[in-house]
Design an enzyme around this catalytic site. Structure first.
Site, PDB file in Angstrom:
ATOM      1  N   TYR A  61     -63.582 -11.255 -19.192  1.00 48.75           N
ATOM      2  CA  TYR A  61     -62.331 -11.897 -18.776  1.00 48.75           C
ATOM      3  C   TYR A  61     -61.393 -12.028 -19.971  1.00 48.75           C
ATOM      4  CZ  TYR A  61     -59.381 -15.626 -16.685  1.00 48.75           C
ATOM      5  OH  TYR A  61     -58.340 -16.387 -16.199  1.00 48.75           O
TER       6      TYR A  61
HETATM    7  P1  NAP Z   1     -57.576 -16.605  -7.392  1.00 52.72           P
HETATM    8  O1  NAP Z   1     -57.493 -17.812  -6.553  1.00 52.72           O
HETATM    9  O2  NAP Z   1     -58.888 -15.907  -7.513  1.00 52.72           O
HETATM   10  O3  NAP Z   1     -56.473 -15.567  -6.867  1.00 52.72           O
HETATM   11  C1  NAP Z   1     -56.399 -14.289  -7.431  1.00 52.72           C
HETATM   12  C2  NAP Z   1     -55.348 -13.491  -6.690  1.00 52.72           C
HETATM   13  O4  NAP Z   1     -55.354 -12.152  -7.222  1.00 52.72           O
HETATM   14  C3  NAP Z   1     -55.612 -13.397  -5.202  1.00 52.72           C
HETATM   15  O5  NAP Z   1     -54.394 -13.530  -4.502  1.00 52.72           O
HETATM   16  C4  NAP Z   1     -56.162 -11.985  -5.043  1.00 52.72           C
HETATM   17  O6  NAP Z   1     -55.803 -11.491  -3.760  1.00 52.72           O
HETATM   18  C5  NAP Z   1     -55.406 -11.238  -6.145  1.00 52.72           C
HETATM   19  N1  NAP Z   1     -56.090 -10.019  -6.552  1.00 52.72           N
HETATM   20  C6  NAP Z   1     -57.273  -9.905  -7.188  1.00 52.72           C
HETATM   21  N2  NAP Z   1     -57.621  -8.610  -7.332  1.00 52.72           N
HETATM   22  C7  NAP Z   1     -56.597  -7.892  -6.780  1.00 52.72           C
HETATM   23  C8  NAP Z   1     -56.367  -6.504  -6.607  1.00 52.72           C
HETATM   24  N3  NAP Z   1     -57.241  -5.569  -7.016  1.00 52.72           N
HETATM   25  N4  NAP Z   1     -55.229  -6.110  -5.989  1.00 52.72           N
HETATM   26  C9  NAP Z   1     -54.336  -7.025  -5.553  1.00 52.72           C
HETATM   27  N5  NAP Z   1     -54.502  -8.350  -5.679  1.00 52.72           N
HETATM   28  C10 NAP Z   1     -55.629  -8.776  -6.289  1.00 52.72           C
HETATM   29  O7  NAP Z   1     -57.090 -16.863  -8.881  1.00 52.72           O
HETATM   30  P2  NAP Z   1     -56.153 -18.008  -9.517  1.00 52.72           P
HETATM   31  O8  NAP Z   1     -57.026 -19.036 -10.085  1.00 52.72           O
HETATM   32  O9  NAP Z   1     -55.047 -18.367  -8.596  1.00 52.72           O
HETATM   33  O10 NAP Z   1     -55.589 -17.182 -10.776  1.00 52.72           O
HETATM   34  C11 NAP Z   1     -54.264 -16.690 -10.859  1.00 52.72           C
HETATM   35  C12 NAP Z   1     -54.012 -16.301 -12.309  1.00 52.72           C
HETATM   36  O11 NAP Z   1     -54.139 -17.442 -13.161  1.00 52.72           O
HETATM   37  C13 NAP Z   1     -54.995 -15.250 -12.840  1.00 52.72           C
HETATM   38  O12 NAP Z   1     -54.308 -14.307 -13.612  1.00 52.72           O
HETATM   39  C14 NAP Z   1     -55.943 -16.058 -13.698  1.00 52.72           C
HETATM   40  O13 NAP Z   1     -56.506 -15.279 -14.733  1.00 52.72           O
HETATM   41  C15 NAP Z   1     -55.028 -17.163 -14.229  1.00 52.72           C
HETATM   42  N6  NAP Z   1     -55.723 -18.397 -14.632  1.00 52.72           N
HETATM   43  C16 NAP Z   1     -56.290 -19.218 -13.704  1.00 52.72           C
HETATM   44  C17 NAP Z   1     -56.906 -20.400 -14.117  1.00 52.72           C
HETATM   45  C18 NAP Z   1     -57.538 -21.361 -13.134  1.00 52.72           C
HETATM   46  O14 NAP Z   1     -58.104 -22.390 -13.580  1.00 52.72           O
HETATM   47  N7  NAP Z   1     -57.476 -21.130 -11.838  1.00 52.72           N
HETATM   48  C19 NAP Z   1     -56.963 -20.725 -15.480  1.00 52.72           C
HETATM   49  C20 NAP Z   1     -56.373 -19.859 -16.401  1.00 52.72           C
HETATM   50  C21 NAP Z   1     -55.748 -18.708 -15.976  1.00 52.72           C
HETATM   51  P3  NAP Z   1     -56.741 -10.590  -2.800  1.00 52.72           P
HETATM   52  O15 NAP Z   1     -58.170 -10.983  -3.025  1.00 52.72           O
HETATM   53  O16 NAP Z   1     -56.215 -10.892  -1.431  1.00 52.72           O
HETATM   54  O17 NAP Z   1     -56.450  -9.180  -3.232  1.00 52.72           O
END
Ligand code: NAP
Length: 240
Positions: free
Chosen positions: A159
């Site tokens: 990651y």
């Molecule tokens: P999440 O709930 O797992 O959502 C991830 C999103 O990415 C989903 O809408 C998924 O949609 C989409 N996605 C994944 N693979 C894809 C693909 N191959 N093609 C198109 N869409 C794809 O994640 P989140 O926590 O909201 O994270 C959002 C961002 O914030 C990420 O970049 C993550 O690294 C960052 N982040 C999150 C946290 C946290 O605590 N949550 C902390 C630091 C950074 P589908 O499955 O429908 O394709």
């Protein structure tokens, strides 16, 4: 696109808009008048977000696609060019968290998927949408990162390495466009946020102990409302 709101007349593309931070950001941008293009693979989930946007008086278009298919990104850029001729805001939010593991045992298919989603799709998005961002009066790119991109942590290498690569692509793009266009980039570290990705990484955690995705979405909207300098980094505070 609606006539009212801070982003009236603007077109925003949010990747990973089917759930989590992306869905909340899409809703928040639409609430401020942007026409939001929602992408992710899960069509039903995208339709639900689109319906919520319409129900709140906003406008949106869904574009179901797998970001690891670079041709799909190119087709979307062509469609956006034909329909709107510009892109005001690109939110590079979609991301995947490979299974936590020592470097020596990294699962290669999982690592390749993270490289394709977190890094290669970022390059393809910047490449394909750059001409449309330049055509907007004030094109802006927001990329979601993690503090792990700059702070090594055992077992998180897949990651952290792919998010570090993503950050570098976005920051270099920001420098390359700074003096020759009005495009600006910002990198947003949301911090611990209540999403599916977080629950997968910390299955024993009480989800209520971390902030809701709407807090991050509001911070992104606040940032976009400012004349931030390109290369800005924002860490969202830990408000729960
Ligand atoms: P999440 O709930 O797992 O959502 C991830 C999103 O990415 C989903 O809408 C998924 O949609 C989409 N996605 C994944 N693979 C894809 C693909 N191959 N093609 C198109 N869409 C794809 O994640 P989140 O926590 O909201 O994270 C959002 C961002 O914030 C990420 O970049 C993550 O690294 C960052 N982040 C999150 C946290 C946290 O605590 N949550 C902390 C630091 C950074 P589908 O499955 O429908 O394709």
């Amino acid at each position: 696109m609606t006539d009212t709101g801070a982003f009236a007349g603007q077109v925003a593309l949010v990747t990973g808009a089917s759930r989590g931070i992306g869905a909340a950001t899409a809703l928040a941008l639409a609430a401020q008048g942007a026409h939001v293009i929602l992408t992710a693979r899960d069509t039903k989930a995208l339709e639900a977000i689109e319906e919520a946007i319409h129900a709140a008086g906003g406008t949106a278009t869904i574009a179901p696609m797998d970001l690891t298919e670079q041709d799909a990104i190119a087709r979307l850029a062509t469609a956006v060019a034909e329909r709107w001729g510009k892109l005001d805001v690109l939110v590079i939010n979609a991301g995947v968290l490979p299974t936590l593991s020592p470097v020596t045992d990294l699962n290669l298919p999982g690592l390749n998927k993270a490289i394709a989603t977190n890094m290669l799709a970022t390059q393809a998005l910047l490449s394909r949408f750059d001409p449309l961002l330049r055509k907007a009066p004030s094109g802006r790119v927001i990329a979601l990162t993690t503090h792990l991109a700059r702070n090594a942590r055992a077992f998180w290498s897949g990651y952290a390495a792919t998010k570090a690569a993503q950050e570098m692509l976005v920051e270099c793009y920001g420098q390359e466009t700074a003096n020759i266009s009005k495009v600006r980039v910002a990198i947003v570290d949301p911090g611990a946020t209540r999403t599916a990705m977080r629950a997968r990484a910390y299955p024993g955690e009480d989800p209520k102990s971390v902030k809701a995705p709407e807090v991050v979405a509001d911070a992104i909207v606040d940032l976009l409302l400012q004349e931030f300098p390109s290369g800005t980094r924002l860490t969202v505070n830990p408000k729960v």
